[in-house]
Design a protein around this motif. Structure first.
Motif, PDB file in Angstrom:
ATOM      1  N   ARG A 131       0.842  -1.205   0.000  1.00 24.12           N
ATOM      2  CA  ARG A 131       0.000   0.000   0.000  1.00 24.12           C
ATOM      3  C   ARG A 131       0.875   1.253   0.000  1.00 24.12           C
ATOM      4  N   GLY A 132       1.951   1.218   0.781  1.00 26.15           N
ATOM      5  CA  GLY A 132       2.870   2.354   0.825  1.00 26.15           C
ATOM      6  C   GLY A 132       3.480   2.631  -0.540  1.00 26.15           C
ATOM      7  N   PHE A 133       3.882   1.583  -1.246  1.00 26.88           N
ATOM      8  CA  PHE A 133       4.454   1.764  -2.585  1.00 26.88           C
ATOM      9  C   PHE A 133       3.417   2.303  -3.561  1.00 26.88           C
ATOM     10  N   LEU A 134       2.172   1.804  -3.456  1.00 31.16           N
ATOM     11  CA  LEU A 134       1.119   2.294  -4.339  1.00 31.16           C
ATOM     12  C   LEU A 134       0.817   3.774  -4.060  1.00 31.16           C
ATOM     13  N   ASP A 135       0.769   4.147  -2.784  1.00 27.04           N
ATOM     14  CA  ASP A 135       0.547   5.554  -2.424  1.00 27.04           C
ATOM     15  C   ASP A 135       1.686   6.422  -2.968  1.00 27.04           C
ATOM     16  N   LEU A 136       2.907   5.950  -2.834  1.00 27.11           N
ATOM     17  CA  LEU A 136       4.072   6.704  -3.327  1.00 27.11           C
ATOM     18  C   LEU A 136       4.002   6.838  -4.851  1.00 27.11           C
ATOM     19  N   LYS A 137       3.612   5.765  -5.528  1.00 26.28           N
ATOM     20  CA  LYS A 137       3.500   5.798  -6.973  1.00 26.28           C
ATOM     21  C   LYS A 137       2.459   6.814  -7.412  1.00 26.28           C
ATOM     22  N   GLU A 138       1.288   6.859  -6.718  1.00 23.18           N
ATOM     23  CA  GLU A 138       0.235   7.829  -7.050  1.00 23.18           C
ATOM     24  C   GLU A 138       0.721   9.269  -6.837  1.00 23.18           C
ATOM     25  N   LYS A 139       1.459   9.523  -5.778  1.00 22.06           N
ATOM     26  CA  LYS A 139       1.968  10.857  -5.507  1.00 22.06           C
ATOM     27  C   LYS A 139       2.977  11.289  -6.548  1.00 22.06           C
ATOM     28  N   LEU A 140       3.809  10.348  -6.994  1.00 20.59           N
ATOM     29  CA  LEU A 140       4.839  10.684  -7.985  1.00 20.59           C
ATOM     30  C   LEU A 140       4.243  10.866  -9.380  1.00 20.59           C
ATOM     31  N   HIS A 141       3.233  10.074  -9.712  1.00 19.67           N
ATOM     32  CA  HIS A 141       2.662  10.125 -11.060  1.00 19.67           C
ATOM     33  C   HIS A 141       1.308  10.801 -11.107  1.00 19.67           C
TER      34      HIS A 141
END
Length: 142
Positions: A131-141
């Motif tokens: 979930r943390g990686f998905l949240d980070l991916k959404e913030k970056l992209h």
């Protein structure tokens, strides 16, 4: 001694193997063990056999007729000719059936509960990391 002579003499060669030691290595006349579908008995002239063992007490009879016991965790039993090999992660030997049964309940089954809890905690940790990686991916992209 050839396997046919061993069968005529009425014994099998039992080995109970743990990851770090050989728990039992002796001639026996009979082996009684427990699998998922119940208890079974092996005698020298039985056909070759493989079974997945459940935590329980393995009983076996030495050549002089003495009944011996080994508490074993889950494992695999293989009978090939006159050789019966049990491979298990944990095991202990003893002469008192009640003592061994309580050891199984305390050590082996209790450890299964600890393993279940550890696996649940690990699954939660993995899910949180994803979930943390998905949240980070959404913030970056995003």
């Amino acid at each position: 001694m050839s396997p046919d002579n061993a069968a005529r003499r009425g014994h099998m060669n039992l080995k109970v193997l743990l990851p770090t030691e050989v728990l039992v290595d002796q001639p026996v006349s009979k082996v009684i063990a427990e699998a998922e579908n119940g208890e079974f008995c092996l005698l020298p002239r039985h056909i070759d056999f493989v079974a997945a063992l459940t935590p329980g007490v393995l009983s076996f009879y030495s050549e002089d007729g003495t009944e011996c016991f080994a508490a074993v965790d889950r494992g695999v039993l293989v009978k090939c000719g006159q050789d019966v090999t049990v491979s298990t992660y944990k095991g202990v030997t003893g002469t008192n059936m009640a003592e061994l049964q309580s050891m199984i309940e305390e050590r082996f089954l209790d450890l299964d509960e600890h393993e279940r809890k550890a696996r649940t905690a690990l699954a939660r940790l993995e899910a949180g990391t994803l979930r943390g990686f998905l949240d980070l991916k959404e913030k970056l992209h995003g």
